[in-house]
Design an enzyme around this catalytic site. Sequence first.
Site, short mmCIF file in Angstrom:
data_model
loop_
_atom_site.label_atom_id
_atom_site.label_comp_id
_atom_site.label_asym_id
_atom_site.label_seq_id
_atom_site.Cartn_x
_atom_site.Cartn_y
_atom_site.Cartn_z
N ASP A 229 27.60 14.95 -18.96
CA ASP A 229 28.93 15.38 -18.54
C ASP A 229 29.30 14.83 -17.17
O ASP A 229 28.46 14.70 -16.28
CB ASP A 229 29.02 16.91 -18.51
CG ASP A 229 28.88 17.50 -19.89
OD1 ASP A 229 29.52 16.98 -20.81
OD2 ASP A 229 28.12 18.47 -20.06
N TYR B 46 31.91 12.90 -34.20
CA TYR B 46 32.54 12.83 -32.88
C TYR B 46 32.24 11.45 -32.31
O TYR B 46 31.10 11.14 -31.98
CB TYR B 46 31.95 13.94 -31.98
CG TYR B 46 32.60 14.11 -30.62
CD1 TYR B 46 33.03 13.03 -29.86
CD2 TYR B 46 32.75 15.38 -30.07
CE1 TYR B 46 33.60 13.20 -28.62
CE2 TYR B 46 33.31 15.57 -28.81
CZ TYR B 46 33.74 14.48 -28.10
OH TYR B 46 34.30 14.63 -26.85
N GLU C 37 36.35 23.37 -29.22
CA GLU C 37 34.96 23.20 -28.78
C GLU C 37 34.76 24.09 -27.56
O GLU C 37 35.56 24.06 -26.62
CB GLU C 37 34.67 21.75 -28.42
CG GLU C 37 34.68 20.80 -29.60
CD GLU C 37 34.44 19.36 -29.18
OE1 GLU C 37 34.23 19.11 -27.97
OE2 GLU C 37 34.49 18.48 -30.05
#
Length: 275
Positions: free
Chosen positions: A61, A176, A50
Amino acid sequence: MTTRIEARFAKLKEEARPALVTFVMAGDPDHETALKVVQALPAAGADLIELGMPFSDPMADGPAIQKAGLRALKAGESLKKTLSLVKDFRQGDEETPIILMGYFNPIYIYGVDAFVADALQAGVDGLIVVDLPPEMDDELCLPALNAGLNFIRLATPTTDDKRLPAVLKNTSGFVYYVSITGITGSAAPDASKVSAAVERIKRHTDLPVCVGFGVRSAEQAAEIGRGSDGVVVGSALVSAIEASLQPGGTPAVEAVTDIVTRLAEGVRTSRLAKA
């Protein structure tokens, strides 16, 4: 037509082991070093890569990846340069899947049609765009799928059985699973809860399920790998790149590949645990 991602998971299924999926930020700490890091990942044991698309407002994040993105932007990384990094990587590796991960804004500014065409031409295999829900599939997901790119969706501990079919509807490549609630790198996943969550998701799809957020050690990778189709590691790698910038720090390529080698051993150990 089978994509690189589908081919890689088919191969891993034959080997009866989970994937090691590694995340690094394009352009961190600079474009040339980032390219060398990405080029070194497969030999160290990464099965899929990734590649983060730097963005100035990465709301999902944690601090490590936020700082990585800011370092990359400060060093002049752009989406166009990120695609050129993939193209350069493809000169020496035609098999390892590359997934671009990030936010929709840079793609929107680039132009969706132009981005999809350029990504394919560069050798990108899939996209993870964390701020595009299924209700906005017309914006990027469907154009990407129609062009032959896999579109990988995130599922979380709060994605219940009512919501899951919508999340999975246009997902391809793999799912994911975000193993914790919160931002990246903020906590360690609970392997028993992860295994149960993966089983629940698999009742709704035949796609592989990879687990990320919080995996830092070979032991964790082995644990998570026992109950999933893949283990995703990101914050540990970008933290190693940050540490490489300190006086006397281990060079970035060496620092990252050392960690990936250990994680890959952990993932392969998980296969022995299943046997």
